[in-house]
Design a protein around this motif. Structure first.
Motif, short mmCIF file in Angstrom:
data_model
loop_
_atom_site.label_atom_id
_atom_site.label_comp_id
_atom_site.label_asym_id
_atom_site.label_seq_id
_atom_site.Cartn_x
_atom_site.Cartn_y
_atom_site.Cartn_z
N SER A 51 0.83 -1.22 0.00
CA SER A 51 0.00 0.00 0.00
C SER A 51 0.86 1.26 0.00
O SER A 51 0.47 2.27 -0.60
N ASN A 52 2.01 1.22 0.66
CA ASN A 52 2.90 2.39 0.65
C ASN A 52 3.39 2.69 -0.76
O ASN A 52 3.50 3.86 -1.16
N TYR A 53 3.70 1.65 -1.52
CA TYR A 53 4.17 1.84 -2.89
C TYR A 53 3.05 2.36 -3.78
O TYR A 53 3.29 3.21 -4.66
N ILE A 54 1.84 1.88 -3.57
CA ILE A 54 0.70 2.38 -4.33
C ILE A 54 0.47 3.86 -4.05
O ILE A 54 0.25 4.67 -4.97
N THR A 55 0.56 4.23 -2.77
CA THR A 55 0.41 5.64 -2.40
C THR A 55 1.51 6.49 -3.00
O THR A 55 1.26 7.62 -3.45
N GLY A 251 7.29 7.44 2.72
CA GLY A 251 8.61 8.01 2.47
C GLY A 251 9.67 6.94 2.30
O GLY A 251 10.55 7.04 1.44
N GLN A 252 9.58 5.88 3.11
CA GLN A 252 10.53 4.77 3.00
C GLN A 252 10.34 4.03 1.68
O GLN A 252 11.32 3.61 1.05
N ALA A 253 9.11 3.84 1.25
CA ALA A 253 8.83 3.20 -0.03
C ALA A 253 9.40 4.03 -1.18
O ALA A 253 9.98 3.50 -2.14
N LYS A 254 9.23 5.34 -1.10
CA LYS A 254 9.81 6.22 -2.11
C LYS A 254 11.33 6.10 -2.14
O LYS A 254 11.95 6.11 -3.22
N ALA A 255 11.94 5.96 -0.97
CA ALA A 255 13.40 5.82 -0.90
C ALA A 255 13.86 4.53 -1.57
O ALA A 255 14.89 4.52 -2.27
#
Length: 280
Positions: A51-55, A251-255
């Motif tokens: 879900s973090n990556y989807i966001t 933020g961690q997924a974006k990193a």
């Protein structure tokens, strides 16, 4: 000697491996895990899947920061390497004062990015105030301001690498080309550039990765203004992680996505430039 090396190698390698594991490997693996969780601290992480990556992909500011960063990386890649190559070529000729010019061009690289950002912010503000505008009010001005700052900082460093490459070209190769009747254009494109490919590989790798990873200059010069239109990927990740409560996992997924992107682009660049290297 070999018996002693086999006997005492753990004394030298284990501390280094332990420091690498503690300082990089473990945080890296933990960071990948946290990208699949919702957390505020490491101890309260709760698994949420992708879900973090989807966001992250739905975040329009993140997508915009990617294209802005990509455009910036391409422009600085070309400008820095072309200018640094030309300066290196000029400063490897037997002329008075070449060492002074090398030092002068290299000195901006010794200044920290945050300091450079604020210095150039003052310079641009002093110039643009006469035109009734400001760097943080115009996206194009912010883009080219970042380009000028980074070029000014990095050209001298790349120039030193190119100078080393020029000095490594065997003189007899250049003499043979001259004897064969090669003109200056043929000498440059058929002899010098192919022989300089190892240096070009290094400089293009550094400039393209530095372009994508740029953070402190972006933070100090524009801060992403106006309306996050000059926000690069590293700054966008920072603002997501520290500026939005509950979005630490995003933020961690974006990193993680950022890491994969830089590795892929750097790998493609390495493959393309190394394939053109010639054996001396």
């Amino acid at each position: 000697m070999q018996k002693n090396i086999k006997k005492y190698w753990p004394v030298f390698t284990v501390p280094t491996m332990a420091a690498f594991a503690i300082g990089f490997l473990i945080p890296f693996i933990l960071g990948i895990y946290l990208s699949f969780t919702k957390f505020t601290t490491v101890k309260d992480a709760r698994w949420v899947g992708i879900s973090n990556y989807i966001t992250a992909f739905k975040d329009t500011t993140f997508v915009h920061s990617f294209w802005f960063t990509a455009a910036f990386a391409v422009v600085t890649l070309v400008l820095i390497n072309v200018i640094a190559f030309a300066l290196a070529m000029a400063l490897t000729k037997d002329r008075h004062g070449t060492n002074i010019f090398r030092t002068v061009f290299f000195m901006p690289n010794l200044i920290g990015g945050i300091v450079l950002g604020y210095i150039w912010q003052l310079i641009f503000s002093g110039i643009l105030v006469h035109f009734g505008t400001a760097l943080n009010l115009n996206t194009k001005l912010g883009f080219w301001g970042l380009v000028i700052l980074v070029c000014w900082q990095q050209i001298g460093y790349m120039m030193i690498i190119y100078i080393a490459g020029f000095q490594a070209i065997p003189g007899d190769v250049l003499e043979a080309a001259e004897i064969d009747g090669a003109n200056s254009r043929q000498m440059l494109f058929k002899v010098i550039i192919p022989m300089m490919m190892p240096s070009i590989t290094i400089c293009t790798f550094l400039t393209i990765t530095n372009g994508f990873k740029l953070f402190d200059q972006n933070l100090a010069l524009t801060g992403g203004a106006p309306m996050k239109q000059t926000e690069m990927m590293a700054l966008n990740i920072y603002n997501t992680f520290f500026g939005r409560v509950g979005f630490e996992g995003v933020g961690q997924a974006k990193a993680v996505l950022f890491f994969i992107l830089v590795v892929v682009i750097a790998g493609i660049q390495q493959k393309l430039t190394r394939s053109k290297e010639v054996q001396q």
